[in-house]
Design a protein around this motif. Structure first.
Motif, PDB file in Angstrom:
ATOM      1  N   LEU A  90       0.791  -1.229   0.000  1.00 43.34           N
ATOM      2  CA  LEU A  90       0.000   0.000   0.000  1.00 43.34           C
ATOM      3  C   LEU A  90       0.830   1.290   0.000  1.00 43.34           C
ATOM      4  O   LEU A  90       0.536   2.209  -0.780  1.00 43.34           O
ATOM      5  CB  LEU A  90      -0.975  -0.011   1.176  1.00 43.34           C
ATOM      6  CG  LEU A  90      -2.108   1.019   1.129  1.00 43.34           C
ATOM      7  CD1 LEU A  90      -2.917   0.885  -0.146  1.00 43.34           C
ATOM      8  CD2 LEU A  90      -3.003   0.862   2.347  1.00 43.34           C
ATOM      9  N   PRO A  91       1.886   1.413   0.831  1.00 40.65           N
ATOM     10  CA  PRO A  91       2.674   2.658   0.771  1.00 40.65           C
ATOM     11  C   PRO A  91       3.292   2.905  -0.597  1.00 40.65           C
ATOM     12  O   PRO A  91       3.272   4.039  -1.100  1.00 40.65           O
ATOM     13  CB  PRO A  91       3.756   2.441   1.842  1.00 40.65           C
ATOM     14  CG  PRO A  91       3.152   1.472   2.791  1.00 40.65           C
ATOM     15  CD  PRO A  91       2.336   0.546   1.941  1.00 40.65           C
ATOM     16  N   ASP A  92       3.854   1.856  -1.220  1.00 39.35           N
ATOM     17  CA  ASP A  92       4.451   2.022  -2.546  1.00 39.35           C
ATOM     18  C   ASP A  92       3.408   2.437  -3.577  1.00 39.35           C
ATOM     19  O   ASP A  92       3.657   3.308  -4.420  1.00 39.35           O
ATOM     20  CB  ASP A  92       5.132   0.720  -2.995  1.00 39.35           C
ATOM     21  CG  ASP A  92       6.401   0.436  -2.214  1.00 39.35           C
ATOM     22  OD1 ASP A  92       6.969   1.391  -1.655  1.00 39.35           O
ATOM     23  OD2 ASP A  92       6.811  -0.731  -2.168  1.00 39.35           O
ATOM     24  N   VAL A  93       2.237   1.819  -3.517  1.00 35.18           N
ATOM     25  CA  VAL A  93       1.166   2.155  -4.455  1.00 35.18           C
ATOM     26  C   VAL A  93       0.689   3.592  -4.229  1.00 35.18           C
ATOM     27  O   VAL A  93       0.423   4.338  -5.186  1.00 35.18           O
ATOM     28  CB  VAL A  93      -0.008   1.169  -4.321  1.00 35.18           C
ATOM     29  CG1 VAL A  93      -1.208   1.610  -5.161  1.00 35.18           C
ATOM     30  CG2 VAL A  93       0.431  -0.232  -4.736  1.00 35.18           C
ATOM     31  N   PHE A  94       0.604   3.992  -2.966  1.00 30.58           N
ATOM     32  CA  PHE A  94       0.165   5.349  -2.638  1.00 30.58           C
ATOM     33  C   PHE A  94       1.128   6.385  -3.206  1.00 30.58           C
ATOM     34  O   PHE A  94       0.716   7.321  -3.891  1.00 30.58           O
ATOM     35  CB  PHE A  94       0.058   5.498  -1.115  1.00 30.58           C
ATOM     36  CG  PHE A  94      -0.393   6.867  -0.675  1.00 30.58           C
ATOM     37  CD1 PHE A  94      -1.731   7.219  -0.716  1.00 30.58           C
ATOM     38  CD2 PHE A  94       0.517   7.798  -0.208  1.00 30.58           C
ATOM     39  CE1 PHE A  94      -2.151   8.487  -0.319  1.00 30.58           C
ATOM     40  CE2 PHE A  94       0.119   9.058   0.192  1.00 30.58           C
ATOM     41  CZ  PHE A  94      -1.220   9.402   0.145  1.00 30.58           C
ATOM     42  N   TYR A  95       2.416   6.196  -2.915  1.00 31.15           N
ATOM     43  CA  TYR A  95       3.418   7.122  -3.451  1.00 31.15           C
ATOM     44  C   TYR A  95       3.452   7.074  -4.980  1.00 31.15           C
ATOM     45  O   TYR A  95       3.596   8.106  -5.641  1.00 31.15           O
ATOM     46  CB  TYR A  95       4.806   6.796  -2.898  1.00 31.15           C
ATOM     47  CG  TYR A  95       5.038   7.273  -1.485  1.00 31.15           C
ATOM     48  CD1 TYR A  95       5.135   8.629  -1.197  1.00 31.15           C
ATOM     49  CD2 TYR A  95       5.182   6.367  -0.445  1.00 31.15           C
ATOM     50  CE1 TYR A  95       5.363   9.071   0.097  1.00 31.15           C
ATOM     51  CE2 TYR A  95       5.418   6.802   0.854  1.00 31.15           C
ATOM     52  CZ  TYR A  95       5.495   8.152   1.114  1.00 31.15           C
ATOM     53  OH  TYR A  95       5.718   8.597   2.400  1.00 31.15           O
ATOM     54  N   GLY A  96       3.339   5.873  -5.547  1.00 29.77           N
ATOM     55  CA  GLY A  96       3.352   5.729  -6.999  1.00 29.77           C
ATOM     56  C   GLY A  96       2.184   6.438  -7.653  1.00 29.77           C
ATOM     57  O   GLY A  96       2.343   7.097  -8.690  1.00 29.77           O
ATOM     58  N   ALA A  97       1.004   6.331  -7.045  1.00 31.40           N
ATOM     59  CA  ALA A  97      -0.180   6.986  -7.603  1.00 31.40           C
ATOM     60  C   ALA A  97      -0.034   8.504  -7.567  1.00 31.40           C
ATOM     61  O   ALA A  97      -0.388   9.203  -8.536  1.00 31.40           O
ATOM     62  CB  ALA A  97      -1.425   6.556  -6.830  1.00 31.40           C
ATOM     63  N   LEU A  98       0.490   9.037  -6.463  1.00 32.24           N
ATOM     64  CA  LEU A  98       0.698  10.483  -6.381  1.00 32.24           C
ATOM     65  C   LEU A  98       1.748  10.953  -7.380  1.00 32.24           C
ATOM     66  O   LEU A  98       1.609  12.022  -7.983  1.00 32.24           O
ATOM     67  CB  LEU A  98       1.116  10.870  -4.958  1.00 32.24           C
ATOM     68  CG  LEU A  98       0.018  10.796  -3.899  1.00 32.24           C
ATOM     69  CD1 LEU A  98       0.583  11.144  -2.530  1.00 32.24           C
ATOM     70  CD2 LEU A  98      -1.150  11.707  -4.241  1.00 32.24           C
ATOM     71  N   LEU A  99       2.797  10.153  -7.564  1.00 32.12           N
ATOM     72  CA  LEU A  99       3.819  10.508  -8.547  1.00 32.12           C
ATOM     73  C   LEU A  99       3.233  10.520  -9.953  1.00 32.12           C
ATOM     74  O   LEU A  99       3.563  11.396 -10.777  1.00 32.12           O
ATOM     75  CB  LEU A  99       4.981   9.527  -8.466  1.00 32.12           C
ATOM     76  CG  LEU A  99       6.161   9.790  -9.408  1.00 32.12           C
ATOM     77  CD1 LEU A  99       6.742  11.179  -9.189  1.00 32.12           C
ATOM     78  CD2 LEU A  99       7.237   8.723  -9.227  1.00 32.12           C
ATOM     79  N   ILE A 147       0.618   3.474   9.620  1.00 37.57           N
ATOM     80  CA  ILE A 147      -0.609   2.714   9.910  1.00 37.57           C
ATOM     81  C   ILE A 147      -0.502   1.286   9.404  1.00 37.57           C
ATOM     82  O   ILE A 147      -0.862   0.337  10.111  1.00 37.57           O
ATOM     83  CB  ILE A 147      -1.832   3.426   9.296  1.00 37.57           C
ATOM     84  CG1 ILE A 147      -2.083   4.747  10.022  1.00 37.57           C
ATOM     85  CG2 ILE A 147      -3.075   2.535   9.361  1.00 37.57           C
ATOM     86  CD1 ILE A 147      -3.106   5.638   9.355  1.00 37.57           C
ATOM     87  N   THR A 148      -0.011   1.109   8.179  1.00 39.16           N
ATOM     88  CA  THR A 148       0.110  -0.255   7.647  1.00 39.16           C
ATOM     89  C   THR A 148       1.138  -1.068   8.424  1.00 39.16           C
ATOM     90  O   THR A 148       0.944  -2.268   8.640  1.00 39.16           O
ATOM     91  CB  THR A 148       0.494  -0.227   6.153  1.00 39.16           C
ATOM     92  OG1 THR A 148       1.686   0.557   5.973  1.00 39.16           O
ATOM     93  CG2 THR A 148      -0.632   0.355   5.319  1.00 39.16           C
ATOM     94  N   THR A 149       2.213  -0.433   8.880  1.00 42.58           N
ATOM     95  CA  THR A 149       3.198  -1.144   9.705  1.00 42.58           C
ATOM     96  C   THR A 149       2.567  -1.581  11.013  1.00 42.58           C
ATOM     97  O   THR A 149       2.770  -2.717  11.465  1.00 42.58           O
ATOM     98  CB  THR A 149       4.422  -0.246   9.983  1.00 42.58           C
ATOM     99  OG1 THR A 149       5.050   0.086   8.742  1.00 42.58           O
ATOM    100  CG2 THR A 149       5.421  -0.955  10.881  1.00 42.58           C
ATOM    101  N   HIS A 150       1.805  -0.692  11.632  1.00 43.88           N
ATOM    102  CA  HIS A 150       1.125  -1.039  12.885  1.00 43.88           C
ATOM    103  C   HIS A 150       0.172  -2.221  12.687  1.00 43.88           C
ATOM    104  O   HIS A 150       0.120  -3.145  13.528  1.00 43.88           O
ATOM    105  CB  HIS A 150       0.366   0.173  13.408  1.00 43.88           C
ATOM    106  CG  HIS A 150      -0.460  -0.100  14.622  1.00 43.88           C
ATOM    107  ND1 HIS A 150       0.091  -0.298  15.878  1.00 43.88           N
ATOM    108  CD2 HIS A 150      -1.800  -0.255  14.780  1.00 43.88           C
ATOM    109  CE1 HIS A 150      -0.874  -0.541  16.749  1.00 43.88           C
ATOM    110  NE2 HIS A 150      -2.027  -0.508  16.105  1.00 43.88           N
TER     111      HIS A 150
END
Length: 200
Positions: A90-99, A147-150
């Motif tokens: 999810l973090p990679d996809v989130f950053y990728g989508a914003l990029l 959040i995802t790490t938690h």
């Protein structure tokens, strides 16, 4: 001649941004999603900050300088299930989508260079979207990671050693503010040009 050079430069910029957009879509979104669904090996680790100082393999000493260790560690999941794969990606996809959003709007702005007319209302709005996306990278990106790490470690034996860590990066905030200011310059430039044309 200058107009022709400007168009060539605009096309080159469009090509570079197009390639960057394709790479961002491939490595930032598509590959992480394929890792979730199974065609490729999923990401199974996450870098975390821990309470205890981690040990280095051997103490490194050079005169009065000694290397002790860091507060960084890595959480590894042996056989992540689908939910864990989603949380890992999810973090990679989130950053990728914003990029992708940033590059897509930059590409639209580059296309206005063909007519050598960048001071248009659309470009001011595009810069505002770019500024918002960059600020989101600095503010929401670390939140998604924390959040995802938690959620990944919640209820496991390693949970007590990994605190909930949310840190806002200052660089994207400053960059976003600068681009927002540039968007205002574009908006004012557009308005002044419209007012000038109205007087002619």
């Amino acid at each position: 001649m200058t107009s022709l050079q400007g168009r060539r430069g605009g096309r080159l910029l469009e090509a570079v941004l197009g390639v960057a957009l394709a790479l961002a879509g491939l490595f930032g979104v598509l590959l992480p999603l394929l890792g979730v669904t199974g065609p490729i090996d999923p990401v199974d680790t996450r870098d975390v900050r821990i309470d205890a100082v981690t040990r280095v393999p051997a103490a490194v000493t050079s005169g009065p300088v000694t290397l002790h260790g860091t507060h960084r560690a890595e959480v590894a999941l042996t056989h992540p299930d689908v939910q864990q794969r989603i949380l890992l990606a999810l973090p990679d996809v989130f950053y990728g989508a914003l990029l992708i959003v940033v590059l897509a709007f930059l590409l639209r702005m580059a296309r206005t260079l063909r007519e050598a007319d960048v001071f248009v209302p659309e470009n001011a709005r595009r810069l505002q979207v770019i500024a918002a996306a960059i600020v989101a990278m600095g503010v929401l990106g670390p939140a998604v990671d924390a959040i995802t790490t938690h959620l990944l470690i919640s209820g496991t034996a390693v949970s007590p050693a990994v605190p909930f860590a949310y840190t806002v990066s200052a660089a994207p905030l400053f960059l976003g503010l600068l681009i927002a200011a540039l968007a205002e310059v574009f908006r004012q430039g557009t308005r002044l040009r419209e007012d000038t044309e109205g007087l002619v």
